[in-house]
Design a protein around this motif. Structure first.
Motif, PDB file in Angstrom:
ATOM      1  N   LEU A   1      -4.951   5.313   3.418  1.00 34.78           N
ATOM      2  CA  LEU A   1      -4.233   4.084   3.069  1.00 34.78           C
ATOM      3  C   LEU A   1      -3.114   3.787   4.065  1.00 34.78           C
ATOM      4  O   LEU A   1      -2.905   2.634   4.469  1.00 34.78           O
ATOM      5  CB  LEU A   1      -3.652   4.209   1.659  1.00 34.78           C
ATOM      6  CG  LEU A   1      -4.649   4.131   0.505  1.00 34.78           C
ATOM      7  CD1 LEU A   1      -4.008   4.598  -0.799  1.00 34.78           C
ATOM      8  CD2 LEU A   1      -5.169   2.693   0.357  1.00 34.78           C
ATOM      9  N   LEU A   2      -2.398   4.828   4.485  1.00 32.86           N
ATOM     10  CA  LEU A   2      -1.302   4.615   5.436  1.00 32.86           C
ATOM     11  C   LEU A   2      -1.811   4.261   6.828  1.00 32.86           C
ATOM     12  O   LEU A   2      -1.200   3.447   7.530  1.00 32.86           O
ATOM     13  CB  LEU A   2      -0.414   5.853   5.506  1.00 32.86           C
ATOM     14  CG  LEU A   2       0.524   6.091   4.329  1.00 32.86           C
ATOM     15  CD1 LEU A   2       1.507   7.216   4.653  1.00 32.86           C
ATOM     16  CD2 LEU A   2       1.302   4.828   3.965  1.00 32.86           C
TER      17      LEU A   2
ATOM     18  N   GLU B   1       0.717   3.074  -3.590  1.00 31.53           N
ATOM     19  CA  GLU B   1      -0.491   3.826  -3.920  1.00 31.53           C
ATOM     20  C   GLU B   1      -0.642   5.044  -3.013  1.00 31.53           C
ATOM     21  O   GLU B   1      -0.984   6.148  -3.470  1.00 31.53           O
ATOM     22  CB  GLU B   1      -1.729   2.927  -3.808  1.00 31.53           C
ATOM     23  CG  GLU B   1      -3.004   3.627  -4.248  1.00 31.53           C
ATOM     24  CD  GLU B   1      -4.237   2.722  -4.167  1.00 31.53           C
ATOM     25  OE1 GLU B   1      -5.348   3.245  -4.375  1.00 31.53           O
ATOM     26  OE2 GLU B   1      -4.074   1.520  -3.890  1.00 31.53           O
ATOM     27  N   ALA B   2      -0.371   4.855  -1.726  1.00 34.83           N
ATOM     28  CA  ALA B   2      -0.457   5.979  -0.791  1.00 34.83           C
ATOM     29  C   ALA B   2       0.563   7.050  -1.140  1.00 34.83           C
ATOM     30  O   ALA B   2       0.268   8.249  -1.104  1.00 34.83           O
ATOM     31  CB  ALA B   2      -0.230   5.484   0.640  1.00 34.83           C
TER      32      ALA B   2
ATOM     33  N   LEU C   1       0.018  11.001  -1.957  1.00 34.23           N
ATOM     34  CA  LEU C   1       0.601  12.000  -1.051  1.00 34.23           C
ATOM     35  C   LEU C   1       1.675  12.826  -1.741  1.00 34.23           C
ATOM     36  O   LEU C   1       1.800  14.032  -1.495  1.00 34.23           O
ATOM     37  CB  LEU C   1       1.161  11.293   0.183  1.00 34.23           C
ATOM     38  CG  LEU C   1       0.093  10.733   1.117  1.00 34.23           C
ATOM     39  CD1 LEU C   1       0.688   9.675   2.035  1.00 34.23           C
ATOM     40  CD2 LEU C   1      -0.546  11.856   1.933  1.00 34.23           C
TER      41      LEU C   1
ATOM     42  N   GLN D   1      -6.270  14.211  -2.464  1.00 34.68           N
ATOM     43  CA  GLN D   1      -5.171  13.246  -2.593  1.00 34.68           C
ATOM     44  C   GLN D   1      -4.538  12.960  -1.235  1.00 34.68           C
ATOM     45  O   GLN D   1      -4.202  11.806  -0.920  1.00 34.68           O
ATOM     46  CB  GLN D   1      -4.115  13.795  -3.555  1.00 34.68           C
ATOM     47  CG  GLN D   1      -4.567  13.905  -5.000  1.00 34.68           C
ATOM     48  CD  GLN D   1      -4.384  12.601  -5.760  1.00 34.68           C
ATOM     49  OE1 GLN D   1      -4.495  11.519  -5.209  1.00 34.68           O
ATOM     50  NE2 GLN D   1      -4.109  12.710  -7.044  1.00 34.68           N
TER      51      GLN D   1
ATOM     52  N   ALA E   1       0.819  -1.219   0.000  1.00 40.53           N
ATOM     53  CA  ALA E   1       0.000   0.000   0.000  1.00 40.53           C
ATOM     54  C   ALA E   1       0.848   1.263   0.000  1.00 40.53           C
ATOM     55  O   ALA E   1       0.347   2.355  -0.312  1.00 40.53           O
ATOM     56  CB  ALA E   1      -0.938   0.010   1.206  1.00 40.53           C
TER      57      ALA E   1
ATOM     58  N   ARG F   1      -6.822  10.650   0.798  1.00 37.56           N
ATOM     59  CA  ARG F   1      -6.783   9.262   0.316  1.00 37.56           C
ATOM     60  C   ARG F   1      -5.487   8.580   0.731  1.00 37.56           C
ATOM     61  O   ARG F   1      -5.483   7.434   1.206  1.00 37.56           O
ATOM     62  CB  ARG F   1      -6.936   9.238  -1.212  1.00 37.56           C
ATOM     63  CG  ARG F   1      -7.043   7.833  -1.795  1.00 37.56           C
ATOM     64  CD  ARG F   1      -7.500   7.893  -3.241  1.00 37.56           C
ATOM     65  NE  ARG F   1      -6.483   8.428  -4.115  1.00 37.56           N
ATOM     66  CZ  ARG F   1      -5.533   7.682  -4.705  1.00 37.56           C
ATOM     67  NH1 ARG F   1      -5.487   6.371  -4.475  1.00 37.56           N
ATOM     68  NH2 ARG F   1      -4.652   8.223  -5.501  1.00 37.56           N
ATOM     69  N   GLY F   2      -4.367   9.270   0.568  1.00 34.93           N
ATOM     70  CA  GLY F   2      -3.085   8.685   0.941  1.00 34.93           C
ATOM     71  C   GLY F   2      -2.976   8.417   2.426  1.00 34.93           C
ATOM     72  O   GLY F   2      -2.475   7.362   2.848  1.00 34.93           O
TER      73      GLY F   2
END
Length: 329
Positions: free
Chosen positions: A300-301, A197-198, A202, A293, A194, A296-297
């Motif tokens: 994910l983190l 994508e993160a 970011l 953005q 992940a 979302r990042g």
């Protein structure tokens, strides 16, 4: 960067020699690293290492410190070359290195810091670190090529999607993805998939914020000249979205100026263009994209570090990331 990291960086660099030219060379290599900077990327690497279980004082953390030093050396040699390629005037509130010493000497100093970066990677002894650095540098160079190529060929037939692809290559890998992965490697852990994508999300948020600050930031805090992106002809999300709906006369004036080199641009006209951009909705649109953005990042983190070996370090890492993606200076 933190004192223990700066001292590690400087420990690799020459201190002088028996000739004044070599003493001047040593001073040049130390210039950008000692100018300050936030050291966010190295802090992210160290926070990732701690979150993955590398406690300060252990051999694993010592390896992470060497990788963080290597990342700082990477940042500084790239900035020297970047300032030359962009014909920049300032870096961190002072004249760019090539403005002080000329282009040939500045290029040589950047090349030297590049070699010392690899020495720091080797000293880390972390398995997989060299391939990770190679991957990071390859992607960064590809993104830089896109950016410079558009400037060189006066290419403005671009959309926001083109900008995002460039930024994902140029900024995201060395700013977020590789620091996260290298920290995990230093701790002997497998990097979470992940992270990529993160990091793409970011890194994009970070670059958009930097573009906004270049237009509307506080000169005392920003460390680079305000409006420099316009003088350098940078393709930013702000400009590309503005061009889509700009009045025809303003668009014509803008493109006319962008056909000129930096020193040939009319500063008064550039000031007008600067004002048009600030008055348009493109700055707000770019900020909204950066916020989305970043959110979302971060989500994910947060999920990737939900079961971190060191929860406190994971929280500190997420704090660093939030500062990176939402910074005001």
């Amino acid at each position: 960067m933190r004192d223990e990291l700066l001292s590690r960086v400087l420990s690799l660099l020459p201190t002088g020699g028996d000739r004044p030219e070599l003493r001047a060379y040593a001073d040049m290599l130390r210039d950008y690293p000692t100018r300050g900077g936030k050291g966010i990327r190295s802090e992210l690497l160290l926070a990732s290492a701690r979150a993955h279980g590398a406690a300060p004082g252990t051999p694993a953390y010592d390896g992470a410190l060497w990788l963080a030093a290597a990342l700082e050396l990477f940042q500084n040699w790239v900035l020297i070359h970047d300032d030359i390629e962009d014909d920049s005037e300032e870096r961190r509130g002072k004249p760019a290195l090539h403005r002080l010493h000329g282009v040939p000497l500045a290029i040589n100093a950047g090349d030297a810091l590049h070699i010392y970066m690899w020495e720091a990677v080797l000293r880390s002894g972390v398995p997989g670190a060299m391939p990770e650095f190679l991957h990071m540098i390859h992607r960064t160079a590809e993104g830089q090529h896109l950016d410079l190529s558009w400037v060189e060929h006066r290419e403005w037939n671009l959309r926001a999607e083109d900008y995002v692809q460039m930024v994902e290559l140029k900024t995201a890998h060395y700013t977020v993805i590789s620091p996260l992965r290298l920290g995990a490697m230093a701790a002997g852990a497998q990097p979470d998939p992940a992270f990529t994508e993160a990091g793409l999300a970011l890194g994009t948020a970070f670059q958009i914020r930097d573009d906004v600050l270049n237009l509307a930031g506080d000169p005392a805090k920003y460390g680079k000249e305000i409006g420099g992106d316009l003088l350098e002809g940078k393709r930013t999300m702000i400009v590309l979205r503005w061009l889509e709906d700009a009045p025809e006369e303003q668009r014509h004036i803008f493109l006319q100026q962008m056909r000129r080199g930096r020193t040939d641009k009319d500063e008064a006209v550039i000031a007008d263009i600067h004002a048009w951009l600030l008055a348009s909705g493109s700055v707000t649109q770019a900020q909204d994209c950066a916020h989305a953005q970043a959110a979302r990042g971060l989500a994910l983190l947060e999920d990737a570090f939900r079961h971190a070996a060191d929860p406190q370090a994971a929280r500190e890492l997420l704090t660093v990331i939030r500062a990176l993606a939402t910074r005001e200076a």
